[in-house]
Design a protein around this motif. Sequence first.
Motif, mmCIF file in Angstrom:
data_model
loop_
_atom_site.group_PDB
_atom_site.id
_atom_site.type_symbol
_atom_site.label_atom_id
_atom_site.label_comp_id
_atom_site.label_asym_id
_atom_site.label_seq_id
_atom_site.Cartn_x
_atom_site.Cartn_y
_atom_site.Cartn_z
ATOM 1 N N LEU A 22 0.852 -1.247 0.003
ATOM 2 C CA LEU A 22 0.022 0.104 0.082
ATOM 3 C C LEU A 22 0.962 1.210 -0.129
ATOM 4 N N LEU A 23 0.378 2.263 -0.765
ATOM 5 C CA LEU A 23 1.202 3.659 -0.813
ATOM 6 C C LEU A 23 0.336 4.700 -0.080
ATOM 7 N N HIS A 24 1.282 5.401 0.330
ATOM 8 C CA HIS A 24 0.580 6.661 1.101
ATOM 9 C C HIS A 24 1.324 8.144 0.595
ATOM 10 N N PHE A 25 0.576 8.797 0.150
ATOM 11 C CA PHE A 25 0.905 10.228 -0.651
ATOM 12 C C PHE A 25 0.760 11.564 0.183
ATOM 13 N N LEU B 204 -0.280 12.351 -9.282
ATOM 14 C CA LEU B 204 0.451 11.660 -8.395
ATOM 15 C C LEU B 204 -0.661 11.073 -7.485
ATOM 16 N N ARG B 205 -1.366 12.005 -7.024
ATOM 17 C CA ARG B 205 -2.458 11.341 -6.048
ATOM 18 C C ARG B 205 -3.358 10.313 -6.443
ATOM 19 N N LEU B 206 -4.060 10.776 -7.735
ATOM 20 C CA LEU B 206 -4.895 9.847 -8.628
ATOM 21 C C LEU B 206 -4.063 8.458 -8.832
ATOM 22 N N ALA B 207 -2.884 8.497 -9.204
ATOM 23 C CA ALA B 207 -2.006 7.363 -9.299
ATOM 24 C C ALA B 207 -2.029 6.569 -8.200
ATOM 25 N N VAL B 208 -1.790 7.075 -7.006
ATOM 26 C CA VAL B 208 -1.659 6.311 -5.674
ATOM 27 C C VAL B 208 -2.910 5.562 -5.348
ATOM 28 N N ASP B 209 -4.171 6.259 -5.490
ATOM 29 C CA ASP B 209 -5.405 6.031 -5.213
ATOM 30 C C ASP B 209 -5.680 4.666 -6.183
ATOM 31 N N LEU B 210 -5.384 4.576 -7.434
ATOM 32 C CA LEU B 210 -5.794 3.615 -8.379
ATOM 33 C C LEU B 210 -4.654 2.474 -7.909
ATOM 34 N N HIS B 211 -3.691 2.698 -7.543
ATOM 35 C CA HIS B 211 -2.674 1.547 -7.166
ATOM 36 C C HIS B 211 -3.438 0.792 -6.015
ATOM 37 N N ASN B 212 -3.716 1.579 -4.885
ATOM 38 C CA ASN B 212 -4.200 1.151 -3.890
ATOM 39 C C ASN B 212 -5.404 0.307 -3.788
ATOM 40 N N LEU B 213 -6.452 0.730 -4.751
ATOM 41 C CA LEU B 213 -7.784 0.405 -4.864
ATOM 42 C C LEU B 213 -7.693 -1.066 -5.863
ATOM 43 N N ARG C 23 -10.565 11.703 -7.058
ATOM 44 C CA ARG C 23 -11.516 11.915 -6.074
ATOM 45 C C ARG C 23 -11.072 12.269 -4.756
ATOM 46 N N SER C 24 -12.198 12.958 -4.086
ATOM 47 C CA SER C 24 -11.920 13.759 -2.933
ATOM 48 C C SER C 24 -11.774 12.850 -1.880
ATOM 49 N N PRO C 25 -10.559 13.041 -0.742
ATOM 50 C CA PRO C 25 -10.250 12.168 0.133
ATOM 51 C C PRO C 25 -11.048 12.393 1.399
#
Length: 226
Positions: free
Chosen positions: A10-13, A117-126, A186-188
């Motif tokens: 899991l990634l956290h940005f 970058l945040r969207l890429a992290v979200d897609l990776h995690n989900l 997406r909104s966090p």
Amino acid sequence: TLLVDHASRLLHFTPHISTGAKEAILAKHQFELFASGFNRQIKRYHADNGIFATKLFRESCTRNKQQLSFCGVDAHHQNGIAERHIRSITERACTMLIHAMISWPDIITEHLWPYALRLAVDLHNLTPGLSGFSREEVFSGVKRPNKLSDFHPFGCPVFVLDPTLQQGHKIPRWKPRSRVSIYLGRSPEHASSVPLVLSTTTGLISPQFHVVFDDNFTTTSCLHMN
């Protein structure tokens, strides 16, 4: 700062405005707060040197009874999991941003890279892995539905319903029913169906629900801005 959980991947940005130790500690605290929401406790960090070897960061680990270890100087392969994921996510974010810049050159600029970058992290995690579980599910131990259909191409046009109509009131017949914005992911702080959008006129970023997406950038030729 991009942190990687070695067990789940899991990634956290956490975006920063500087590269100082205080910013690194803020990212550390944000990650620990995120983990506590799933009843997870961070017990150990493994990092390269630099800001993670500073007195402030060491003291933060000591206060929280966390172990801290380092890879050798210029031996980045000793932190290979983090290095590989940072490179992969950066390349994905770059690809999404370049695609948006090519598709909507009048509006999209490289200044939006933190959101890509945040969207890429979200897609990776989900995104489910070979096990059928997403990284977030492996990390949290909780199985939950993740609607990837809630995601859209980064930077695509979003048409947001006029606020007066959203409130159930009427507007003059010939007034536009919507305004154009930019999809940032997406909104966090809301449901996954609520995106963050950037207004092309005011520059305001806000969460919106009453929206229509142009996933294929088909309307951008009609949306030239002066």
